[in-house]
Design an enzyme around this catalytic site. Structure first.
Site, PDB file in Angstrom:
ATOM      1  N   ASN A  90       0.716  -1.227  -0.046  1.00  0.00           N
ATOM      2  CA  ASN A  90       0.016   0.030   0.123  1.00  0.00           C
ATOM      3  C   ASN A  90       0.918   1.347  -0.093  1.00  0.00           C
ATOM      4  OD1 ASN A  90      -1.798   1.929   0.514  1.00  0.00           O
ATOM      5  ND2 ASN A  90      -2.789   1.196   2.058  1.00  0.00           N
ATOM      6  N   ASP A  91       1.490   1.678   1.002  1.00  0.00           N
ATOM      7  CA  ASP A  91       2.229   2.781   1.241  1.00  0.00           C
ATOM      8  C   ASP A  91       3.314   3.028   0.100  1.00  0.00           C
ATOM      9  OD1 ASP A  91       0.826   3.429   3.419  1.00  0.00           O
ATOM     10  OD2 ASP A  91       2.462   2.785   5.011  1.00  0.00           O
ATOM     11  N   VAL A  92       4.048   1.857  -0.355  1.00  0.00           N
ATOM     12  CA  VAL A  92       5.020   1.962  -1.191  1.00  0.00           C
ATOM     13  C   VAL A  92       4.758   2.241  -2.762  1.00  0.00           C
ATOM     14  CG1 VAL A  92       6.602   0.365   0.043  1.00  0.00           C
ATOM     15  CG2 VAL A  92       5.132  -0.451  -1.944  1.00  0.00           C
TER      16      VAL A  92
END
Lengths: 472, 107
Positions: free
Chosen positions: A398-400
């Protein structure tokens, strides 16, 4: 000098040097997968030489020693055969703790029986230099041990991965660290047991205090840092024993861990200090939900749709993350990749350096499921390909993939290098539900794009269903 | 060996470590951690000295040493074995290199 090393015969010193060189070669072998197996063998030979040389020099009490090696070796070998690849992070953390504990035990043993280690002067007192080395070695060993135990508990889910924040923890930590350094200084003048054991106890405490405030997704940095510490502990003991093999190894492992920590910090655009200070994610969680309270429209899709889209695509880039490891979806994923390749689709994998819980975690899992390593690419090598690719298939990351890291200066992940999945013609995003946010607590605008299709399900089940749909 | 020669070895080894580790491919970072873990158990040298100390020394010291030998051995065998297991999984696209690696592991 009065050190035991002065009595060490030349052949033994040469043997230790050869062991040290073999350890260098073993790391050198890891520069490519082809040479890596040979590298590992160099490491084993080096260890064999170091152990054999020591036994030839100090060959008393052999039966007990052989028994000890047999017990430890059997346990180690057994664990290594049984462990699942998804559990590598906690295994490595557990192993680090053993090195740390061994360093403490060796240090304590040397303190109790300095004669055997040849570190006493003519008056029967421990040498000044040896006192500093012993103090440092035991302190670093103890920090490695308790820090790694906490990391192990967090990584294996036996302890909550979210940061545990004590009030005034920075003050406490700095005070304890200063206390340890001060006592090591004092130890030079006064080597009474109370001083030695206080250093040991405080170091156990600080390792614990340092790691509990650090959250789950910062574990790649923590585990690399503890790797580095285990090296420095070995090096400090090497100084005490004037042993070349230990000093070379300590320096190698120390720099290796330090470099990995640096790479991980850079991949998250965070400073080492801010990771060590801990608490990341805790603040963001408090602020995050407010922003995402308004339900934004998104497009949900089914496995059938996903299979259809990918079958008709020319190129697919798969972006795996920690969620893939959690649901053990790597084997199903490889099957999906094979079916797509059979349809003439080009399939590649894109790995963000901090995807997963330790450096290189995703690469090992993909290798385990038989994905050829030349289909797997690092961020810098593949990021420009998203613009030309038909489908970006995000699984458990997600964050990446969050483009806000490039545009939103207020975002906690601003400045972190991310995979440009939004540039693909279609984004297929597997996520358990729309409710949860990533570790950083930030909403991801990719979810709400017109060309994104959310596949809301458990990663493994979703991929298995896609595979079924691709089958006919 | 005096302290300065030991220190020289240490500093040089740090530089060697720096360059060698940067040349490790990111795909092998997990095996790198596993193998550095195994080799840092060279601390077993200290543990062996402690446990083979002649009678007359402290008994506790000897048993601490033996315990350290057990812990370091877990690490040595476990670390090298798990690294070997992981590295064996890395395969190229075609079948040829697989056959080659089979040959090399046989001998």
């Amino acid at each position: 000098m009065d050190h035991i090393a002065a009595d060490t015969p030349a052949w033994a010193m040469l043997a230790y040097l050869i062991a040290g060189v073999l350890f260098i070669l073993s790391l050198r072998g890891l520069s490519s997968p082809e040479t890596s197996q040979q590298g590992n063998r160099y490491g084993m030979i080096g260890m064999l030489i170091a152990v054999a040389t020591t036994l030839l020099l100090h060959g008393t009490g052999l039966p007990l020693i052989v028994a000890a090696i047999a017990i430890g070796g059997t346990i180690g070998w057994f664990i290594a055969q049984k462990i699942q690849m998804t559990m590598m992070p906690e295994l490595v953390a557990g192993f680090h703790s053993l090195v740390g504990m061994a360093a403490v035990l060796v240090g304590a043993s040397a303190y109790l029986n300095p004669d055997a280690f040849g570190i006493v002067d003519s008056a029967g007192q421990i040498l000044t230099a040896s006192r500093i080395e012993l103090g440092l070695g035991v302190a670093i060993g103890a920090i490695t041990f308790s820090g790694s135990v906490i990391a192990f508990l967090k990584l294996s889910g036996r302890m909550s991965g979210s940061p545990i924040l004590l009030p005034a923890r920075h003050v406490i930590n700095l005070a304890v660290l200063a206390g340890i350094l001060g006592l090591i200084g004092y130890f030079v003048f006064d080597s009474q047991p109370a001083v030695f054991w206080t250093i040991t106890a405080l170091s156990f405490a600080i390792g614990f205090l340092l790691i509990i405030p650090i959250g789950g997704a910062d574990m790649p940095v923590v585990i690399s840092m503890l790797n580095s510490y285990s090296g420095w502990a070995a090096a400090a003991m090497g100084f005490t024993l004037q042993n070349t093999a230990m000093i070379i190894t300590g320096a190698l492992v120390g720099s290796s861990g330090a470099i990995l920590s640096y790479i991980m910090c850079k991949a998250m655009n965070r400073s080492f200090i801010s990771v060590i200070a801990g608490g990341f994610g805790a603040e963001a969680e408090a602020g995050g939900p407010k922003g995402s309270a308004v339900a934004k429209p998104y497009k949900a899709g089914s496995a059938e749709d996903a299979a259809f889209i990918m079958k008709n695509a020319e190129s697919v880039i798969i972006v795996p993350g920690y969620g893939m490891a959690v649901s053990q979806a790597q084997h199903a994923l490889r099957e999906m990749g094979d079916l797509l390749k059979a349809e003439g689709v080009s399939v590649k994998y894109a790995i963000h350096p901090v995807a997963g819980r330790m450096p290189g975690h995703m690469n090992v899992l993909l290798a385990e499921s038989n994905v050829p390593y030349d289909e797997v690419f690092e961020l810098e090598d593949i990021n420009s390909d998203f613009g030309q690719c038909d489908v970006a298939f995000v699984i458990g990351a997600n964050d990446v993939t969050n483009p806000l890291a490039k545009t939103d200066k207020t975002s906690p992940i601003y400045g972190m290098p991310v995979l440009d999945v939004e540039k693909a013609k279609t984004v297929l995003f597997i996520k358990r539900s729309m409710g949860g946010v990533g570790y950083a607590g930030v909403d991801n605008p990719v979810f709400y794009m017109d060309n994104t299709m959310m596949l809301l399900a458990d990663a493994k089940k979703m991929v298995e269903t896609i595979v079924k749909n691709l089958g006919h | 060996m005096d302290f300065l020669s030991t220190l020289s070895i240490f500093v040089m080894a740090c530089f060697v470590g720096y360059y060698v580790v940067w040349s490790v491919t990111p795909a092998l970072h997990t095996p790198l951690m596993a193998v550095t873990n195994a080799i840092s158990s060279v601390i077993i040298v200290g543990a062996l000295i402690a446990s083979s100390a002649a009678v007359g020394g402290s008994e506790i010291s000897k048993w601490l040493g033996l315990l350290a030998v057990v812990l370091a051995s877990v690490n040595i065998f476990g670390g090298f074995a798990v690294t070997r297991r992981m590295l064996a999984m890395y395969k190229k696209k075609e079948k040829k290199p697989v056959a080659a690696s089979n040959n090399s592991s046989a001998k």
